[in-house]
Design an enzyme around this catalytic site. Structure first.
Site: not given
Ligand code: ADP
Length: 157
Positions: A16, A40, A89, A127
């Site tokens: 992130h 969630k 990803r 996460s």
């Molecule tokens: P959500 O529940 O909205 O998917 P996340 O916190 O899991 O929220 O992810 C928020 C954004 O960050 C999403 O677009 C996700 O694809 C992106 N993201 C999460 N981890 C990574 C990573 N390792 N590299 C690039 N983008 C990421």
């Protein structure tokens, strides 16, 4: 141009953070928005997640951190933002993200979703992976910012 980077960030990972650091090179301002979704069953409260994100983005002057419950496009409109920033990803992200981008377009056509491809060393990182490793006592120090690693350690001790 202002961009919103919405997500659960439960917790924020180095993946992130990488998207945020690259996003601020492209946009005047990036508002990292923790979307609160109680169904969630998050590990950290919204307040804690805000604190974690603020702490690890304090070196970036054009980042704001906020939370929101509701439609992301409405939040974007409220803040005069034209862009929703998301990370991609793997192929499975693409399907979910494209569906969301199309849905948001039907709600507010003027708001665009911009995708940044993950930096390859973070392509596996989420996460959920972090929580899975931490639950079984593994070290996550190489996957999350230092302050978050401390919080996770405290959570399980
Ligand atoms: P959500 O529940 O909205 O998917 P996340 O916190 O899991 O929220 O992810 C928020 C954004 O960050 C999403 O677009 C996700 O694809 C992106 N993201 C999460 N981890 C990574 C990573 N390792 N590299 C690039 N983008 C990421």
């Amino acid at each position: 141009m202002i961009a919103i980077y919405p997500g659960s960030f439960d917790p924020i990972t180095l993946g992130h953070l990488d998207i945020i650091e690259r996003g601020v090179q492209l946009f005047e301002r990036v508002i990292v928005t923790v979307l609160s979704n109680p169904s969630k069953h998050p590990m950290f409260s919204v307040e804690k997640r805000l604190e974690q994100i603020r702490h690890c983005t304090q070196h970036l002057s054009n980042v704001e951190v906020d939370s929101f419950q509701g439609l992301t496009v409405e939040y974007a409109k409220l803040h005069n933002a034209k862009v929703l920033l998301r990370g991609l990803r793997v192929l499975s992200d693409f399907e979910k993200e494209l569906q969301m981008a199309h849905t948001n377009k039907t709600l507010r056509d003027e708001i665009e979703t911009v995708f940044l491809a993950t930096t390859k060393e973070y392509s596996f990182l989420s996460s959920s992976i972090v929580k899975e490793i931490a639950k079984f006592g593994g070290s996550v120090a190489h996957l999350v910012p230092e302050n978050v690693a401390r919080d996770i350690h405290q959570y399980y001790s």
